[in-house]
Motif scaffolding. Structure first.
Motif, short mmCIF file in Angstrom:
data_model
loop_
_atom_site.label_atom_id
_atom_site.label_comp_id
_atom_site.label_asym_id
_atom_site.label_seq_id
_atom_site.Cartn_x
_atom_site.Cartn_y
_atom_site.Cartn_z
N ARG A 178 -13.01 11.76 8.26
CA ARG A 178 -13.75 11.00 7.25
C ARG A 178 -14.06 9.57 7.72
N VAL A 179 -13.04 8.87 8.14
CA VAL A 179 -13.20 7.45 8.44
C VAL A 179 -13.96 7.22 9.74
N TYR B 272 -7.55 12.44 7.95
CA TYR B 272 -8.51 11.62 7.19
C TYR B 272 -9.23 10.65 8.12
N VAL C 26 0.85 -1.21 0.00
CA VAL C 26 0.00 0.00 0.00
C VAL C 26 0.88 1.26 0.00
N LYS D 44 -12.49 0.98 8.05
CA LYS D 44 -13.48 1.80 8.74
C LYS D 44 -14.41 1.01 9.66
N GLY E 49 0.09 1.76 -3.53
CA GLY E 49 -1.35 1.93 -3.39
C GLY E 49 -1.77 3.29 -2.92
N ASP E 50 -2.99 3.34 -2.45
CA ASP E 50 -3.58 4.55 -1.92
C ASP E 50 -3.79 4.36 -0.42
N LYS F 284 -5.04 6.24 1.85
CA LYS F 284 -6.35 6.66 2.35
C LYS F 284 -7.41 5.62 2.03
N GLU F 285 -7.33 5.03 0.86
CA GLU F 285 -8.27 3.97 0.50
C GLU F 285 -8.10 2.77 1.45
N PHE F 286 -6.85 2.47 1.78
CA PHE F 286 -6.57 1.37 2.71
C PHE F 286 -7.18 1.67 4.08
N MET G 20 -9.66 3.64 4.72
CA MET G 20 -11.12 3.57 4.60
C MET G 20 -11.60 2.12 4.62
N SER G 21 -10.80 1.21 4.09
CA SER G 21 -11.19 -0.21 4.10
C SER G 21 -11.24 -0.78 5.52
#
Length: 135
Positions: free
Chosen positions: A125-126, A121, A73, A87, A77-78, A80-82, A84-85
Motif C-alpha cells: 500500500r504505502v 502494508y 502510536v 509515505k 494510535g493506528d 498503519k496510519e502512522f 502511511m503518513s
C-alpha cells in the motif's frame, strides 16, 4: 536586538526527510510487538550511526521526540496510519526503506504478527508504486 524572533525554519532536503522517516519507521517496527530485542536495537543503532544528519534539530533530540511519538502510536494510535503518513518521505528511496524495514523485522529471527502486517502494508500500500518503479 529582538530575542523573540525565531530563526527561519530550515528547509529539509528529500534525503533528510527520508532519513527522518526511515528512523521513525525503524522505531515503530522494533516497538510494535511490545518487546525490543538486543539484535533489533543493534540494527537500529547501525542505521542511526550511518545517517548523514542535516536536520534542524540535533539528531539525539529528534530521536527523543520520535521515540515519544512512536510510543504513543503503538499504545494509542493506528500504526498503519502512522506508516502511511511517512509515505512521501519513504518513497524517496523506497527500495532502501523496504530493505531496512525487512532487516529490522527479521534480525531477531522472529517475525511477530504486527511486524508482518506493517511489512505487508508498507510493500503493498504505502510503497507499492515506488517499489514498482525501482525494479
Amino acid at each position: 536586538m529582538n530575542s523573540d524572533k525565531k530563526r527561519p525554519a530550515l528547509v529539509l532536503s528529500d534525503n533528510e526527510n527520508f532519513n527522518e522517516a526511515l528512523l521513525k519507521l525503524c522505531m515503530l517496527l522494533y516497538r510494535i510487538d511490545g518487546k525490543i530485542t538486543l539484535s533489533e536495537q543493534d540494527y537500529y543503532d547501525s542505521v542511526y550511526r550511518h545517517i548523514h544528519w542535516q536536520g534542524e534539530d540535533d539528531l539525539e533530540e529528534f530521536q527523543r521526540q520520535s521515540i515519544h511519538q512512536v510510543r504513543d502510536v503503538v499504545e494509542n494510535g493506528d500504526p498503519k496510519e502512522f506508516v502511511m503518513s511517512l509515505k512521501d518521505d519513504l518513497s524517496f528511496n523506497a527500495k532502501k526503506a523496504y530493505a531496512v524495514a525487512q532487516g529490522i523485522c527479521h534480525i531477531d529471527g522472529e517475525l511477530a504478527e504486527q511486524e508482518q502486517e506493517i511489512l505487508e502494508y508498507l510493500k503493498n500500500r504505502v510503497l507499492a508504486k515506488s517499489l514498482d518503479k525501482a525494479i
